[in-house]
Scaffold this motif. Structure first.
Motif, PDB file in Angstrom:
ATOM      1  N   ASN A 246      34.615  -9.541  20.228  1.00  0.00           N
ATOM      2  CA  ASN A 246      34.170  -8.169  20.913  1.00  0.00           C
ATOM      3  C   ASN A 246      32.676  -7.592  20.905  1.00  0.00           C
ATOM      4  O   ASN A 246      32.120  -7.306  21.543  1.00  0.00           O
ATOM      5  CB  ASN A 246      35.222  -7.260  20.460  1.00  0.00           C
ATOM      6  N   GLU A 247      32.339  -7.987  19.544  1.00  0.00           N
ATOM      7  CA  GLU A 247      30.993  -7.581  19.228  1.00  0.00           C
ATOM      8  C   GLU A 247      29.887  -8.158  20.083  1.00  0.00           C
ATOM      9  O   GLU A 247      29.157  -7.812  20.727  1.00  0.00           O
ATOM     10  CB  GLU A 247      30.548  -7.766  17.841  1.00  0.00           C
ATOM     11  N   ARG A 248      30.111  -9.598  20.273  1.00  0.00           N
ATOM     12  CA  ARG A 248      29.282 -10.546  21.112  1.00  0.00           C
ATOM     13  C   ARG A 248      29.352 -10.059  22.537  1.00  0.00           C
ATOM     14  O   ARG A 248      28.015  -9.900  23.027  1.00  0.00           O
ATOM     15  CB  ARG A 248      29.917 -11.763  21.226  1.00  0.00           C
ATOM     16  N   ASP A 249      30.499  -9.670  23.279  1.00  0.00           N
ATOM     17  CA  ASP A 249      30.690  -9.241  24.724  1.00  0.00           C
ATOM     18  C   ASP A 249      29.958  -7.988  24.664  1.00  0.00           C
ATOM     19  O   ASP A 249      29.270  -7.739  25.730  1.00  0.00           O
ATOM     20  CB  ASP A 249      31.830  -9.388  25.059  1.00  0.00           C
ATOM     21  N   CYS A 250      30.030  -6.903  23.581  1.00  0.00           N
ATOM     22  CA  CYS A 250      29.277  -5.749  23.748  1.00  0.00           C
ATOM     23  C   CYS A 250      27.970  -5.958  23.763  1.00  0.00           C
ATOM     24  O   CYS A 250      27.390  -5.192  24.299  1.00  0.00           O
ATOM     25  CB  CYS A 250      29.579  -4.966  22.465  1.00  0.00           C
ATOM     26  N   VAL A 251      27.354  -6.924  23.052  1.00  0.00           N
ATOM     27  CA  VAL A 251      25.815  -7.022  22.905  1.00  0.00           C
ATOM     28  C   VAL A 251      25.473  -7.635  24.174  1.00  0.00           C
ATOM     29  O   VAL A 251      24.369  -7.296  24.994  1.00  0.00           O
ATOM     30  CB  VAL A 251      25.519  -8.180  21.955  1.00  0.00           C
ATOM     31  N   ILE A 252      26.210  -8.434  25.075  1.00  0.00           N
ATOM     32  CA  ILE A 252      25.842  -8.970  26.396  1.00  0.00           C
ATOM     33  C   ILE A 252      25.904  -7.690  27.411  1.00  0.00           C
ATOM     34  O   ILE A 252      24.928  -7.828  28.153  1.00  0.00           O
ATOM     35  CB  ILE A 252      27.041  -9.879  26.797  1.00  0.00           C
TER      36      ILE A 252
ATOM     37  N   VAL B 175      32.855  -0.919  17.326  1.00  0.00           N
ATOM     38  CA  VAL B 175      33.588  -2.060  18.263  1.00  0.00           C
ATOM     39  C   VAL B 175      34.679  -2.262  17.702  1.00  0.00           C
ATOM     40  O   VAL B 175      34.956  -2.832  16.800  1.00  0.00           O
ATOM     41  CB  VAL B 175      32.524  -3.201  18.741  1.00  0.00           C
ATOM     42  N   LYS B 176      35.835  -1.949  18.430  1.00  0.00           N
ATOM     43  CA  LYS B 176      37.177  -2.200  18.228  1.00  0.00           C
ATOM     44  C   LYS B 176      38.006  -2.926  19.232  1.00  0.00           C
ATOM     45  O   LYS B 176      37.720  -2.528  20.431  1.00  0.00           O
ATOM     46  CB  LYS B 176      37.796  -0.850  17.694  1.00  0.00           C
ATOM     47  N   SER B 177      38.957  -3.652  18.824  1.00  0.00           N
ATOM     48  CA  SER B 177      39.964  -4.084  20.053  1.00  0.00           C
ATOM     49  C   SER B 177      41.033  -2.859  20.063  1.00  0.00           C
ATOM     50  O   SER B 177      41.276  -2.095  19.371  1.00  0.00           O
ATOM     51  CB  SER B 177      40.691  -5.372  19.225  1.00  0.00           C
TER      52      SER B 177
ATOM     53  N   THR C 110      35.933   0.126  23.108  1.00  0.00           N
ATOM     54  CA  THR C 110      36.933  -1.175  23.034  1.00  0.00           C
ATOM     55  C   THR C 110      36.838  -2.050  23.749  1.00  0.00           C
ATOM     56  O   THR C 110      35.853  -2.036  24.634  1.00  0.00           O
ATOM     57  CB  THR C 110      38.469  -0.630  23.127  1.00  0.00           C
ATOM     58  N   ASP C 111      37.424  -3.498  23.710  1.00  0.00           N
ATOM     59  CA  ASP C 111      37.269  -4.471  24.421  1.00  0.00           C
ATOM     60  C   ASP C 111      37.554  -4.283  25.771  1.00  0.00           C
ATOM     61  O   ASP C 111      37.003  -4.729  26.771  1.00  0.00           O
ATOM     62  CB  ASP C 111      37.940  -5.596  23.959  1.00  0.00           C
TER      63      ASP C 111
END
Length: 238
Positions: A55-61, A107-109, A140-141
């Protein structure tokens, strides 16, 4: 992002201890970690950003592909605050600067059992942070992977890695001023065999734009002016 007040308590005496330059408030990537971790090569920060969940990786993207973002940093600070008679320490996942604002992001699921607690904490510390010039959001994700923005972000970052010279920028700008092209014109090579890579980079930089409410497709118009959705997008960090 949570803006709903779910608690009657407001934090007091909140202090921010920023991580030292080149360091993080809490170490993320360790070989002994039981959870998945990694690094993302951020073009916007010109360095690798550490993450400790997908989730953090995709937020960074999403942040790296957002032309309104100036910079962001993982594990930026330790927030120490006093709430309901107790002292707490909190390590936000990210600190983001852009669009004339600066904010901490957690960042949270959406299935995380601690999500409600995270939202309540955010509601408690956000008013105090706002007085210090910072905002705070729980993301969130579901928001991070919202489509078509998430898929488009991955496309732009994959193709737009290389910088574009000022001469090439001006050449493309003059072409596009005559008649804003559609994406299929870019892909077909009408503006040169490397045009798709150049345009993707310039979209990431905000030099060009398209209507990000819709997926990047053959009929997407590439413009030298902000897209129709810009005002709506300005309310979001992603």
């Amino acid at each position: 992002m949570s803006t709903t007040q779910t608690t009657a308590f407001i934090a007091q005496h909140l202090t921010i201890e920023w991580a030292k330059p080149g360091q993080r408030a809490r170490k993320i990537v360790r070989r002994s970690n039981l959870r998945v971790t990694g690094k993302f090569p951020s073009f916007r920060n010109n360095t690798s950003v550490h993450w400790e969940s997908f989730n953090e990786r995709d937020c960074v993207i999403r942040l790296d592909a957002n032309p309104r973002i100036v910079s962001f940093k993982e594990q930026p600070a330790t927030l120490t605050y006093f709430l309901n008679g107790k002292t707490y320490k909190h390590f936000p996942d990210l600190f983001v600067v852009g669009n004339g604002r600066a904010a901490f992001i957690e960042v949270k699921s959406h299935t995380d059992p601690d999500l409600c607690e995270a939202i309540e904490r955010g509601d408690a510390i956000r008013p105090v942070l706002l007085m210090q010039g910072f905002d705070y959001f729980v993301v969130t994700d579901l928001e991070i992977r919202q489509e078509p923005q998430f898929s488009d972000a991955k496309i732009l970052l994959r193709l737009g890695r290389n910088p574009v010279s000022d001469i090439r920028k001006e050449q493309l700008r003059r072409f596009f001023l005559r008649k804003p092209p559609q994406w299929r014109d870019i892909v077909s090579g009408t503006f040169g065999e490397n045009a798709v890579f150049d345009v993707c980079r310039l979209l990431l930089e905000g030099y060009f734009s398209y209507d990000r409410r819709y997926a990047l497709s053959a009929t997407s118009v590439i413009s030298t002016t902000p897209s129709a959705s810009t005002s709506e997008e300005n309310s979001s960090w992603l």
